[in-house]
Motif scaffolding. Structure first.
Motif, PDB file in Angstrom:
ATOM      1  N   THR A 163      21.274 -10.792  20.671  1.00  0.00           N
ATOM      2  CA  THR A 163      20.987  -9.895  21.783  1.00  0.00           C
ATOM      3  C   THR A 163      22.308  -9.279  22.214  1.00  0.00           C
ATOM      4  O   THR A 163      23.365  -9.805  21.883  1.00  0.00           O
ATOM      5  N   ASN A 164      22.211  -8.197  22.936  1.00  0.00           N
ATOM      6  CA  ASN A 164      23.423  -7.456  23.298  1.00  0.00           C
ATOM      7  C   ASN A 164      24.521  -8.309  23.912  1.00  0.00           C
ATOM      8  O   ASN A 164      24.285  -9.030  24.859  1.00  0.00           O
ATOM      9  N   GLY A 165      25.701  -8.205  23.332  1.00  0.00           N
ATOM     10  CA  GLY A 165      26.852  -8.872  23.923  1.00  0.00           C
ATOM     11  C   GLY A 165      26.882 -10.373  23.727  1.00  0.00           C
ATOM     12  O   GLY A 165      27.728 -11.055  24.279  1.00  0.00           O
ATOM     13  N   SER A 166      25.956 -10.883  22.929  1.00  0.00           N
ATOM     14  CA  SER A 166      25.897 -12.332  22.768  1.00  0.00           C
ATOM     15  C   SER A 166      26.820 -12.804  21.650  1.00  0.00           C
ATOM     16  O   SER A 166      27.477 -12.024  20.974  1.00  0.00           O
ATOM     17  N   GLY A 167      26.847 -14.112  21.453  1.00  0.00           N
ATOM     18  CA  GLY A 167      27.696 -14.705  20.436  1.00  0.00           C
ATOM     19  C   GLY A 167      27.450 -14.166  19.036  1.00  0.00           C
ATOM     20  O   GLY A 167      28.392 -13.843  18.313  1.00  0.00           O
ATOM     21  N   LEU A 168      26.177 -14.053  18.658  1.00  0.00           N
ATOM     22  CA  LEU A 168      25.869 -13.608  17.297  1.00  0.00           C
ATOM     23  C   LEU A 168      26.253 -12.139  17.083  1.00  0.00           C
ATOM     24  O   LEU A 168      26.697 -11.757  16.000  1.00  0.00           O
ATOM     25  N   THR A 169      26.075 -11.315  18.117  1.00  0.00           N
ATOM     26  CA  THR A 169      26.470  -9.902  18.002  1.00  0.00           C
ATOM     27  C   THR A 169      27.983  -9.801  17.813  1.00  0.00           C
ATOM     28  O   THR A 169      28.464  -9.086  16.926  1.00  0.00           O
ATOM     29  N   GLY A 170      28.716 -10.548  18.653  1.00  0.00           N
ATOM     30  CA  GLY A 170      30.176 -10.523  18.551  1.00  0.00           C
ATOM     31  C   GLY A 170      30.633 -11.038  17.188  1.00  0.00           C
ATOM     32  O   GLY A 170      31.561 -10.500  16.583  1.00  0.00           O
ATOM     33  N   LEU A 171      29.938 -12.058  16.694  1.00  0.00           N
ATOM     34  CA  LEU A 171      30.295 -12.644  15.409  1.00  0.00           C
ATOM     35  C   LEU A 171      30.062 -11.637  14.284  1.00  0.00           C
ATOM     36  O   LEU A 171      30.897 -11.474  13.392  1.00  0.00           O
ATOM     37  N   SER A 172      28.910 -10.952  14.358  1.00  0.00           N
ATOM     38  CA  SER A 172      28.605  -9.946  13.352  1.00  0.00           C
ATOM     39  C   SER A 172      29.671  -8.843  13.367  1.00  0.00           C
ATOM     40  O   SER A 172      30.167  -8.427  12.315  1.00  0.00           O
ATOM     41  N   ASP A 173      30.063  -8.394  14.563  1.00  0.00           N
ATOM     42  CA  ASP A 173      31.112  -7.367  14.675  1.00  0.00           C
ATOM     43  C   ASP A 173      32.403  -7.843  14.015  1.00  0.00           C
ATOM     44  O   ASP A 173      33.070  -7.098  13.303  1.00  0.00           O
ATOM     45  N   ARG A 174      32.738  -9.102  14.254  1.00  0.00           N
ATOM     46  CA  ARG A 174      33.975  -9.659  13.708  1.00  0.00           C
ATOM     47  C   ARG A 174      33.929  -9.695  12.179  1.00  0.00           C
ATOM     48  O   ARG A 174      34.885  -9.330  11.497  1.00  0.00           O
ATOM     49  N   VAL A 175      32.767 -10.122  11.648  1.00  0.00           N
ATOM     50  CA  VAL A 175      32.619 -10.215  10.195  1.00  0.00           C
ATOM     51  C   VAL A 175      32.648  -8.813   9.567  1.00  0.00           C
ATOM     52  O   VAL A 175      33.302  -8.585   8.545  1.00  0.00           O
ATOM     53  N   VAL A 176      31.960  -7.864  10.214  1.00  0.00           N
ATOM     54  CA  VAL A 176      31.944  -6.486   9.704  1.00  0.00           C
ATOM     55  C   VAL A 176      33.360  -5.889   9.736  1.00  0.00           C
ATOM     56  O   VAL A 176      33.764  -5.163   8.829  1.00  0.00           O
ATOM     57  N   ALA A 177      34.128  -6.241  10.766  1.00  0.00           N
ATOM     58  CA  ALA A 177      35.508  -5.746  10.861  1.00  0.00           C
ATOM     59  C   ALA A 177      36.345  -6.228   9.677  1.00  0.00           C
ATOM     60  O   ALA A 177      37.346  -5.613   9.320  1.00  0.00           O
ATOM     61  N   HIS A 178      35.919  -7.318   9.045  1.00  0.00           N
ATOM     62  CA  HIS A 178      36.618  -7.824   7.853  1.00  0.00           C
ATOM     63  C   HIS A 178      36.012  -7.251   6.579  1.00  0.00           C
ATOM     64  O   HIS A 178      36.314  -7.724   5.493  1.00  0.00           O
ATOM     65  N   GLY A 179      35.105  -6.298   6.723  1.00  0.00           N
ATOM     66  CA  GLY A 179      34.482  -5.687   5.559  1.00  0.00           C
ATOM     67  C   GLY A 179      33.337  -6.516   5.010  1.00  0.00           C
ATOM     68  O   GLY A 179      32.852  -6.282   3.903  1.00  0.00           O
ATOM     69  N   GLY A 180      32.881  -7.495   5.779  1.00  0.00           N
ATOM     70  CA  GLY A 180      31.820  -8.378   5.299  1.00  0.00           C
ATOM     71  C   GLY A 180      30.508  -8.124   6.002  1.00  0.00           C
ATOM     72  O   GLY A 180      30.320  -7.092   6.651  1.00  0.00           O
ATOM     73  N   ASN A 181      29.577  -9.052   5.858  1.00  0.00           N
ATOM     74  CA  ASN A 181      28.306  -8.928   6.562  1.00  0.00           C
ATOM     75  C   ASN A 181      27.778 -10.298   6.947  1.00  0.00           C
ATOM     76  O   ASN A 181      28.089 -11.311   6.324  1.00  0.00           O
ATOM     77  N   LEU A 182      26.966 -10.287   8.015  1.00  0.00           N
ATOM     78  CA  LEU A 182      26.402 -11.529   8.534  1.00  0.00           C
ATOM     79  C   LEU A 182      24.886 -11.434   8.439  1.00  0.00           C
ATOM     80  O   LEU A 182      24.292 -10.446   8.874  1.00  0.00           O
ATOM     81  N   HIS A 183      24.288 -12.465   7.873  1.00  0.00           N
ATOM     82  CA  HIS A 183      22.844 -12.467   7.726  1.00  0.00           C
ATOM     83  C   HIS A 183      22.255 -13.658   8.482  1.00  0.00           C
ATOM     84  O   HIS A 183      22.776 -14.762   8.388  1.00  0.00           O
ATOM     85  N   ILE A 184      21.200 -13.400   9.259  1.00  0.00           N
ATOM     86  CA  ILE A 184      20.566 -14.483  10.023  1.00  0.00           C
ATOM     87  C   ILE A 184      19.149 -14.678   9.506  1.00  0.00           C
ATOM     88  O   ILE A 184      18.334 -13.754   9.553  1.00  0.00           O
TER      89      ILE A 184
END
Ligand SMILES: Nc1ncnc2c1ncn2[C@@H]1O[C@H](COP(=O)(O)OP(=O)(O)OP(=O)(O)O)[C@@H](O)[C@H]1O
Ligand SMILES: [Mg+2]
Length: 173
Positions: free
Chosen positions: A134-155
């Protein structure tokens, strides 16, 4: 920053009309604000946890040992660039924290493995499932961090099927 500016302004206003107690209080508050700004900058840079000095395996086993439920760890002994190890570590931390907080899980499996040109971090619990970012939550922030490394997060988190968090982080070779 604006609190710091306001305090500097107050220092200036005090000027020659000095009240030593007030001056000391304002100086002290300003010093604290400056310290907090430094701390925040360091945090924002994603300071590398000291636990990672010995690599992801030992760091994840330490996390597991502190968890209030059984956590099985499987980790490659290979070393990666510091930013990548830090990102992988944060995936494990958020996944494990969520499993403890929300899943009602009986156990968690944590793994880090190299797959081709990527490091794959997986956190799997056997709890209630139904995780959604959900907006601004841990998983969103984590996904942003992973994407910033050129990766992706799958739930993967169907109701009643547990939750598996998978991050792929490119490691370039
Ligand atoms: N492993 C899990 N099992 C079951 N539900 C989960 C799991 N992980 C997350 N959820 C659900 O998805 C929501 C979003 O998770 P997320 O990590 O983004 O936020 P949070 O944990 O609530 O807050 P924060 O991470 O910011 O402390 C949670 O509030 C929870 O309802
Ligand atoms: Mg969370």
């Amino acid at each position: 920053m604006s609190i710091g500016l306001a305090l500097r302004h107050a220092q200036h206003l005090l000027g020659s009309d000095r009240d030593l107690d007030v001056e000391r209080t304002v100086d002290g508050a300003l010093a604290e604000v400056v310290g907090v700004i430094e701390d925040l900058r360091e945090l924002a840079r994603g300071v590398r946890p000291a636990l990672l000095d010995a690599g992801l395996g030992p760091a994840l086993r330490e996390l597991a040992a502190r968890a209030p439920l059984p956590v099985e760890v499987s980790a490659t002994t290979e070393r990666f660039p510091p930013e990548l190890e830090t990102a992988a570590y944060f995936v494990a931390c958020e996944g494990l924290t969520n499993a403890v907080k929300h899943a009602g899980a009986g156990q968690v499996r944590l793994s880090v493995a190299r797959q081709g040109a990527a490091v794959v971090v997986r956190v799997a619990d056997d709890g209630v499932g139904g995780a959604t970012p959900t907006n601004g939550s841990g998983l969103t922030g984590l996904s942003d961090r992973v994407v910033a490394h050129g990766g992706n997060l799958h739930i993967d988190s169907g109701a009643g099927r547990g939750t598996t968090l998978t991050a792929e982080l490119p490691c370039g070779s």
